[in-house]
Write a protein that holds these residues in place. Structure first.
Motif, PDB file in Angstrom:
ATOM      1  N   ALA A 127       0.925  90.305 -21.338  1.00 24.06           N
ATOM      2  CA  ALA A 127       1.912  91.146 -20.652  1.00 24.06           C
ATOM      3  C   ALA A 127       1.928  92.546 -21.263  1.00 24.06           C
ATOM      4  O   ALA A 127       1.929  93.551 -20.541  1.00 24.06           O
ATOM      5  CB  ALA A 127       3.294  90.505 -20.746  1.00 24.06           C
TER       6      ALA A 127
ATOM      7  N   THR B  63       3.860  96.526 -13.413  1.00 29.06           N
ATOM      8  CA  THR B  63       2.545  96.432 -12.752  1.00 29.06           C
ATOM      9  C   THR B  63       1.775  95.172 -13.164  1.00 29.06           C
ATOM     10  O   THR B  63       0.556  95.103 -13.013  1.00 29.06           O
ATOM     11  CB  THR B  63       1.643  97.683 -12.981  1.00 29.06           C
ATOM     12  OG1 THR B  63       1.212  97.700 -14.346  1.00 29.06           O
ATOM     13  CG2 THR B  63       2.311  98.970 -12.626  1.00 29.06           C
ATOM     14  N   LEU B  64       2.467  94.171 -13.680  1.00 30.50           N
ATOM     15  CA  LEU B  64       1.788  92.937 -14.083  1.00 30.50           C
ATOM     16  C   LEU B  64       1.562  92.017 -12.885  1.00 30.50           C
ATOM     17  O   LEU B  64       0.654  91.196 -12.889  1.00 30.50           O
ATOM     18  CB  LEU B  64       2.609  92.192 -15.145  1.00 30.50           C
ATOM     19  CG  LEU B  64       2.784  92.937 -16.466  1.00 30.50           C
ATOM     20  CD1 LEU B  64       3.740  92.198 -17.377  1.00 30.50           C
ATOM     21  CD2 LEU B  64       1.446  93.127 -17.154  1.00 30.50           C
ATOM     22  N   ILE B  65       2.421  92.153 -11.881  1.00 28.08           N
ATOM     23  CA  ILE B  65       2.295  91.368 -10.646  1.00 28.08           C
ATOM     24  C   ILE B  65       2.399  92.333  -9.473  1.00 28.08           C
ATOM     25  O   ILE B  65       3.249  93.235  -9.485  1.00 28.08           O
ATOM     26  CB  ILE B  65       3.434  90.320 -10.514  1.00 28.08           C
ATOM     27  CG1 ILE B  65       3.475  89.396 -11.735  1.00 28.08           C
ATOM     28  CG2 ILE B  65       3.273  89.500  -9.249  1.00 28.08           C
ATOM     29  CD1 ILE B  65       4.632  88.405 -11.691  1.00 28.08           C
TER      30      ILE B  65
ATOM     31  N   TYR C 207      -1.643  94.309 -20.480  1.00 29.05           N
ATOM     32  CA  TYR C 207      -1.831  94.856 -19.131  1.00 29.05           C
ATOM     33  C   TYR C 207      -0.803  95.935 -18.771  1.00 29.05           C
ATOM     34  O   TYR C 207      -1.025  96.709 -17.850  1.00 29.05           O
ATOM     35  CB  TYR C 207      -1.762  93.745 -18.087  1.00 29.05           C
ATOM     36  CG  TYR C 207      -3.018  92.906 -18.006  1.00 29.05           C
ATOM     37  CD1 TYR C 207      -4.221  93.457 -17.573  1.00 29.05           C
ATOM     38  CD2 TYR C 207      -3.008  91.562 -18.331  1.00 29.05           C
ATOM     39  CE1 TYR C 207      -5.377  92.702 -17.482  1.00 29.05           C
ATOM     40  CE2 TYR C 207      -4.155  90.784 -18.244  1.00 29.05           C
ATOM     41  CZ  TYR C 207      -5.335  91.361 -17.821  1.00 29.05           C
ATOM     42  OH  TYR C 207      -6.472  90.604 -17.733  1.00 29.05           O
ATOM     43  N   SER C 208       0.334  95.947 -19.461  1.00 28.49           N
ATOM     44  CA  SER C 208       1.331  96.961 -19.114  1.00 28.49           C
ATOM     45  C   SER C 208       1.134  98.248 -19.919  1.00 28.49           C
ATOM     46  O   SER C 208       1.930  99.171 -19.815  1.00 28.49           O
ATOM     47  CB  SER C 208       2.755  96.424 -19.329  1.00 28.49           C
ATOM     48  OG  SER C 208       2.966  96.137 -20.692  1.00 28.49           O
TER      49      SER C 208
ATOM     50  N   ARG D 263       8.301  92.062 -14.054  1.00 27.70           N
ATOM     51  CA  ARG D 263       6.831  92.099 -14.141  1.00 27.70           C
ATOM     52  C   ARG D 263       6.239  93.008 -13.063  1.00 27.70           C
ATOM     53  O   ARG D 263       5.238  93.678 -13.292  1.00 27.70           O
ATOM     54  CB  ARG D 263       6.260  90.689 -14.019  1.00 27.70           C
ATOM     55  CG  ARG D 263       6.392  89.917 -15.326  1.00 27.70           C
ATOM     56  CD  ARG D 263       5.858  88.524 -15.196  1.00 27.70           C
ATOM     57  NE  ARG D 263       5.984  87.813 -16.460  1.00 27.70           N
ATOM     58  CZ  ARG D 263       5.918  86.511 -16.600  1.00 27.70           C
ATOM     59  NH1 ARG D 263       5.713  85.755 -15.544  1.00 27.70           N
ATOM     60  NH2 ARG D 263       6.037  85.943 -17.779  1.00 27.70           N
TER      61      ARG D 263
ATOM     62  N   HIS E  22      -6.614  90.333 -13.112  1.00 26.40           N
ATOM     63  CA  HIS E  22      -5.605  89.299 -13.387  1.00 26.40           C
ATOM     64  C   HIS E  22      -4.174  89.828 -13.255  1.00 26.40           C
ATOM     65  O   HIS E  22      -3.886  90.965 -13.606  1.00 26.40           O
ATOM     66  CB  HIS E  22      -5.769  88.755 -14.811  1.00 26.40           C
ATOM     67  CG  HIS E  22      -6.879  87.762 -14.933  1.00 26.40           C
ATOM     68  ND1 HIS E  22      -6.981  86.660 -14.125  1.00 26.40           N
ATOM     69  CD2 HIS E  22      -7.939  87.699 -15.774  1.00 26.40           C
ATOM     70  CE1 HIS E  22      -8.056  85.982 -14.459  1.00 26.40           C
ATOM     71  NE2 HIS E  22      -8.662  86.590 -15.450  1.00 26.40           N
ATOM     72  N   GLN E  23      -3.306  88.946 -12.771  1.00 25.81           N
ATOM     73  CA  GLN E  23      -1.883  89.245 -12.764  1.00 25.81           C
ATOM     74  C   GLN E  23      -1.228  88.359 -13.822  1.00 25.81           C
ATOM     75  O   GLN E  23      -1.738  87.279 -14.115  1.00 25.81           O
ATOM     76  CB  GLN E  23      -1.290  88.959 -11.391  1.00 25.81           C
ATOM     77  CG  GLN E  23      -1.911  89.843 -10.313  1.00 25.81           C
ATOM     78  CD  GLN E  23      -1.131  89.826  -9.018  1.00 25.81           C
ATOM     79  OE1 GLN E  23       0.092  89.868  -9.004  1.00 25.81           O
ATOM     80  NE2 GLN E  23      -1.849  89.779  -7.917  1.00 25.81           N
ATOM     81  N   VAL E  24      -0.155  88.825 -14.395  1.00 23.01           N
ATOM     82  CA  VAL E  24       0.506  88.036 -15.441  1.00 23.01           C
ATOM     83  C   VAL E  24       1.703  87.334 -14.821  1.00 23.01           C
ATOM     84  O   VAL E  24       2.762  87.916 -14.635  1.00 23.01           O
ATOM     85  CB  VAL E  24       0.945  88.941 -16.622  1.00 23.01           C
ATOM     86  CG1 VAL E  24       1.565  88.096 -17.731  1.00 23.01           C
ATOM     87  CG2 VAL E  24      -0.253  89.708 -17.158  1.00 23.01           C
ATOM     88  N   THR E  25       1.491  86.085 -14.470  1.00 22.79           N
ATOM     89  CA  THR E  25       2.557  85.342 -13.781  1.00 22.79           C
ATOM     90  C   THR E  25       3.269  84.368 -14.714  1.00 22.79           C
ATOM     91  O   THR E  25       4.244  83.739 -14.324  1.00 22.79           O
ATOM     92  CB  THR E  25       1.980  84.555 -12.591  1.00 22.79           C
ATOM     93  OG1 THR E  25       0.877  83.776 -13.063  1.00 22.79           O
ATOM     94  CG2 THR E  25       1.508  85.477 -11.496  1.00 22.79           C
TER      95      THR E  25
ATOM     96  N   ARG F  95      -5.696  98.207 -18.060  1.00 21.01           N
ATOM     97  CA  ARG F  95      -6.569  97.792 -16.959  1.00 21.01           C
ATOM     98  C   ARG F  95      -7.795  98.703 -16.867  1.00 21.01           C
ATOM     99  O   ARG F  95      -8.347  98.921 -15.799  1.00 21.01           O
ATOM    100  CB  ARG F  95      -5.801  97.766 -15.635  1.00 21.01           C
ATOM    101  CG  ARG F  95      -4.773  96.642 -15.594  1.00 21.01           C
ATOM    102  CD  ARG F  95      -4.230  96.379 -14.217  1.00 21.01           C
ATOM    103  NE  ARG F  95      -3.110  95.457 -14.274  1.00 21.01           N
ATOM    104  CZ  ARG F  95      -3.230  94.132 -14.199  1.00 21.01           C
ATOM    105  NH1 ARG F  95      -4.404  93.583 -14.045  1.00 21.01           N
ATOM    106  NH2 ARG F  95      -2.160  93.358 -14.270  1.00 21.01           N
TER     107      ARG F  95
END
Lengths: 295, 412
Positions: B225, A49-51, B228-229, A45, B408-411, B234
């Motif tokens: 996921a 660039t997701l985290i 955003y990727s 991730r 936001h981050q995708v955790t 973004r």
């Protein structure tokens, strides 16, 4: 294409999911092998660039990927472990939408979608709703969306998880086909996936990549040998307590054990060729996934 | 292409289609009920209902159209008294009374105004018009001022509800109202205003439902996921979501309101758009100097702004909390909570409630309330303040939802 990972760390409260990874990757297929919870998904991730990392950097051709922002994502294809989609979209709609957010123009997107649907064998179901597809078909749509922008970096998180053996073989072949002239990072806890398609293997545990190399290098460097030994059924427990047993095959007259040991465990034991699966068991022990998957 | 698929995501969902069907059904039921509630008493004292009565009412009322001058008021009082003196009116037989009533239908709106003009400010006594004589016609407009002045001086009236400045403002507004009023048949507008707030509120709720998933669904469906990727994940793709939400509000709101307006005005007629709202019973006390046509525009644009703001708030919660369930409750809270609090009947609370976003959805009521606010030494009614405040807040919400979602981050 080169990705350089410098001191990469990700902490979630008190858990260190990724722990100071230093690594350099160039074109080729990299297999990231580790048990569930090793930190593979968090690592991937961050590569997508997701985290954001807590510490460290990821450089693409020398530039920080978070500073590159969209320019980096333009050359990235990603299939997440849990592949989400829009259930009421048809396969065609779904791919066209993903193409649009990848910045592909409509005419090019139509052409690319057509080619990829043929490549993943889904042309006939392009007008079927996503929610009506089988698990294998969904994964194939997943790989198609990742390939839409013809990425230079392709990241696949557990791409074969949950697939039946024939789907898995088909999927593996597809990934091999798509891996030409790009950097592919493939995470899995299924050893056979790596054996067949990875040029380089990265072994990950507790957030660290503790070993890496080609399959031969890894097999040569592991300080272990494999022995086959036929025993009586009543002795099985004794041998399991003494050694790591990679496989136990029950026979009418007793049991056939595959024992991991540096020294010959018994005069009747015969040495066998070491496989990646044995290495996996050696490093990851009892946590080495469920039996069905480690095939 | 991105916008097309973003909009498609909204309208392809079965739940959202059901919500739109509910809105369409509500409009049909409301228009049907407006028509079925319309009645006409014929010369035999029999009640008629339905489409056919609308033409008869229109013809009868148009006979009394024109400026409500002293002479016209005197004429109405005279006619009312003449009918009151007939044996049919004085009869105890219901049918005979209905026959007498049938002769009053043409000037009934004006009779209602007489009840207000010559009655007490806070009560409506339907017998007041029966006690008038034609020579009292000259008091019609002055009485409107006098009854307000009296009410503002009464301890139990408005004496403690307003500051001296506010009282002066109200008096001035009443004084400046152009008289004589122009009156004509205006059933189309009356009926339209009756349910305009209801339609706007249902539309706001439906829009909340439609737009609650725009941001949150990416996470709920685990599609975030990939979103955003992606190259635009973004940036432009988030702006497209924001725009898709605003476009949905615009299309659905205007479609609903214009369909409702077209149906009601098509059936009841558009006559009366130039009449001041004070020429109807509902608008008699209003201090806003506007016509029915202007009130309609205020309702339309007020409702649009209200829906934009409420849906904007829904989308912001959806973007921040990643939960469409939480987001969809926002319009319910914004509409239902104030109506519950209103029962507490506190002047200070009422002033606050008068500036909440639900008021934008019910401009037809707002223009009848005495909600006044002092800003920089000037007194304003609620309408311009609502418009300015929520226009500004809506503009603030737009970048807020973009940046909230972007970070936001995708955790998971």
């Amino acid at each position: 294409m080169e990705l350089e990972i410098i001191n990469l760390t990700k902490e979630f409260k008190e858990i260190i999911a990724v722990d100071h990874i230093n690594l350099s990757m160039k074109n080729g297929v990299y297999g990231l092998l580790g048990v569930n919870g090793a930190g593979k998904t968090t690592f991937m991730r961050m590569l997508c660039t997701l985290i954001r990392p807590s510490v460290g950097k990821i450089l693409c051709e020398g530039k920080d990927i978070f500073e590159m922002d969209g320019e980096y994502r333009k050359i990235l294809g990603y299939l997440p472990q849990e592949f989400g989609f829009y259930p009421d979209f048809t396969v065609q709609d779904y791919l066209m939408y993903v193409a649009s957010i990848k910045g592909i123009r409509q005419t090019a997107a139509k052409k690319r979608t057509k080619i990829l649907l043929q490549q993943v064998g889904l042309s006939k179901v392009q007008n079927r709703k996503m929610k009506k597809l089988s698990g294998g078909m969904k994964r194939r749509v997943g790989i198609a969306q990742a390939m839409l922008n013809n990425p230079k970096i392709l990241i696949l998180d557990e791409p074969t998880a949950g697939l039946d053996p024939s789907e898995r073989i088909r999927f593996r072949n597809l990934i091999s086909e798509l891996s030409q002239d790009r950097l592919v990072l493939l995470s899995t806890h299924i050893v056979s996936d790596i054996e067949y398609i990875a040029n380089q293997i990265l072994l990950m545990q507790n957030g660290k990549i503790f070993h890496s190399g080609t399959q031969e290098e890894i097999l040569n460097e592991v300080p272990i040998r494999v022995w086959r030994l036929d025993v009586r059924k009543s002795e099985v427990e004794h041998w399991q307590a003494m050694y790591k047993v990679a496989n136990l095959k029950t026979m009418p007259q007793g049991a056939e054990l595959r024992i991991l040991s540096e020294q010959c465990p018994d005069t009747n034991a015969k040495e066998e060729e070491l496989t990646l699966e044995d290495v996996f068991l050696y490093y990851f022990g009892e946590k080495a996934g469920n039996n069905d998957d480690v095939l | 292409m991105m916008m097309y698929y973003e909009i498609k995501k909204i309208f392809v969902k079965r739940g959202n289609r059901v919500a739109l069907a509910v809105l369409a059904f509500a409009i049909i039921v409301i228009v049907y009920s407006l028509v079925s509630q319309t009645y006409w008493v014929n010369e035999n004292g029999e009640m008629e209902t339905g489409f056919g009565t609308i033409r008869k009412i229109k013809e009868a009322k148009q006979e009394w159209s024109g400026s409500l001058t002293e002479n016209q008021i005197a004429r109405v009082i005279e006619e009312k008294n003449r009918i009151n003196a007939t044996p049919q009116h004085q009869s105890e037989d219901m049918r005979q009374q209905e026959i007498a009533y049938s002769w009053t239908q043409g000037f009934q709106d004006i009779t209602y105004l007489l009840n207000y003009a010559y009655g007490d400010f806070q009560t409506w006594d339907y017998t007041v018009a029966d006690s008038l004589t034609p020579d009292m016609a000259s008091d019609f407009y002055p009485n409107r001022m006098k009854s307000l002045k009296k009410w503002l001086e009464e301890e139990e009236g408005g004496a403690n509800l307003f500051t001296d400045k506010e009282k002066a403002f109200l008096m001035e507004q009443y004084e400046n109202l152009e008289t004589p009023f122009f009156y004509e048949y205006q059933e189309g507008w009356k009926n339209l205003f009756q349910w305009a707030s209801g339609i706007a509120m249902i539309t706001a709720l439906v829009l909340g439902f439609l737009c609650a998933g725009i941001f949150a669904d990416e996470f709920r469906q685990k599609a975030s996921a990939i979103f955003y990727s992606s190259y635009h994940g973004r940036g432009k793709a988030i702006w497209t979501k924001v725009t898709a939400g605003l476009l949905t509000v615009t299309v659905v709101y205007w479609a609903a309101m214009l369909a409702y307006s077209a149906a009601v005005l098509g059936i009841f007629g558009i006559e009366g758009s130039n009449c001041p709202i004070q020429s109807t019973m509902a608008g008699w006390k209003s201090f806003y100097q506007i016509t029915n046509g202007q009130e309609y525009l205020m309702i339309l644009f007020g409702g649009y702004l209200g829906c934009l703001f409420m849906t904007g708030a829904v989308m912001l919660v959806s973007a921040a909390a990643k939960s469409s369930l939480l987001a969809v409750t926002i319009p319910f809270l914004m509409i239902i909570l104030p109506s519950l609090l209103m029962s507490m009947n506190s002047p200070t609370l009422n002033k606050i409630l008068g500036l909440l976003p639900d008021q934008l959805l019910q401009i037809s009521s707002v223009v009848k309330y005495f909600n006044l606010y002092e800003i920089g030494g000037e007194i304003f009614g609620a309408v311009p303040i609502l418009a300015a405040v929520y226009l500004l807040l809506t503009f603030i919400l737009i970048p807020m939802m973009y940046f909230t979602y972007k970070k936001h981050q995708v955790t998971r």
